[in-house]
Design a protein around this motif. Structure first.
Motif, PDB file in Angstrom:
ATOM      1  N   ILE A  65       7.714  -1.091  -3.185  1.00 32.59           N
ATOM      2  CA  ILE A  65       6.834  -1.676  -2.176  1.00 32.59           C
ATOM      3  C   ILE A  65       6.645  -0.676  -1.038  1.00 32.59           C
ATOM      4  O   ILE A  65       7.587   0.010  -0.645  1.00 32.59           O
ATOM      5  N   THR A  66       5.419  -0.569  -0.550  1.00 33.75           N
ATOM      6  CA  THR A  66       5.097   0.317   0.565  1.00 33.75           C
ATOM      7  C   THR A  66       4.576  -0.534   1.707  1.00 33.75           C
ATOM      8  O   THR A  66       3.705  -1.381   1.517  1.00 33.75           O
ATOM      9  N   THR A  67       5.127  -0.290   2.903  1.00 36.21           N
ATOM     10  CA  THR A  67       4.729  -1.041   4.088  1.00 36.21           C
ATOM     11  C   THR A  67       4.295  -0.082   5.181  1.00 36.21           C
ATOM     12  O   THR A  67       4.948   0.929   5.416  1.00 36.21           O
ATOM     13  N   GLY A  71       2.139   3.080  13.013  1.00 39.66           N
ATOM     14  CA  GLY A  71       2.045   4.429  12.472  1.00 39.66           C
ATOM     15  C   GLY A  71       3.239   4.839  11.641  1.00 39.66           C
ATOM     16  O   GLY A  71       3.478   6.025  11.429  1.00 39.66           O
ATOM     17  N   LYS A  72       3.995   3.869  11.132  1.00 39.21           N
ATOM     18  CA  LYS A  72       5.192   4.177  10.351  1.00 39.21           C
ATOM     19  C   LYS A  72       5.047   3.618   8.942  1.00 39.21           C
ATOM     20  O   LYS A  72       4.669   2.467   8.757  1.00 39.21           O
ATOM     21  N   VAL A  73       5.367   4.442   7.948  1.00 42.02           N
ATOM     22  CA  VAL A  73       5.307   4.033   6.552  1.00 42.02           C
ATOM     23  C   VAL A  73       6.730   3.973   6.008  1.00 42.02           C
ATOM     24  O   VAL A  73       7.536   4.876   6.251  1.00 42.02           O
ATOM     25  N   LYS A  74       7.012   2.901   5.269  1.00 41.31           N
ATOM     26  CA  LYS A  74       8.307   2.743   4.616  1.00 41.31           C
ATOM     27  C   LYS A  74       8.047   2.465   3.141  1.00 41.31           C
ATOM     28  O   LYS A  74       7.318   1.540   2.800  1.00 41.31           O
ATOM     29  N   VAL A  75       8.642   3.298   2.281  1.00 40.11           N
ATOM     30  CA  VAL A  75       8.492   3.152   0.840  1.00 40.11           C
ATOM     31  C   VAL A  75       9.860   2.797   0.257  1.00 40.11           C
ATOM     32  O   VAL A  75      10.810   3.575   0.399  1.00 40.11           O
TER      33      VAL A  75
END
Length: 117
Positions: A65-67, A71-75
């Protein structure tokens, strides 16, 4: 999913601290159309709603899941968690398009604060 005597089925997620966090409950009873409309109106218009004060997108893929939160991406995948910041307009817009399939024609506002995901 946990079943509770009073609240019905409770959807939970496991936190990074390995504890369970309740997200919401479903009691499977009838819900009036007006209640759904009211909830949708609140989440899309109220100033205290997370959806009017932040840029949020989440997408599932076959491996995780990618969130995106501001401006922050968490994979998250079975291999672990990767986080990175999108510091430029091009990086932000390309991520929206390439990962989430979102193309927008809006003014880009530089984000100086990253919320945690």
């Amino acid at each position: 999913m946990l079943n509770d005597k009073f609240y019905g089925a409770i959807l939970q997620i496991k936190t990074e601290e390995e504890s369970w966090l309740d997200l919401y409950s479903l009691d499977m009873s009838y819900v009036c159309k007006g209640d759904i409309e009211y909830a949708n109106h609140y989440t899309s218009t109220h100033p205290n709603s997370a959806f009017t004060s932040r840029c949020i997108a989440t997408i599932r893929s076959h491996d995780g899941i990618t969130t995106l939160l501001n401006g922050k991406v968490k994979v998250k995948t079975e291999l672990g968690v990767t986080e990175y910041n999108l510091d430029t307009k091009d990086a932000y817009m390309n991520t929206l398009k390439d990962i989430f399939g979102i193309e927008v024609d809006i003014e880009f506002k530089t984000l100086t604060k990253y919320d945690s995901i």
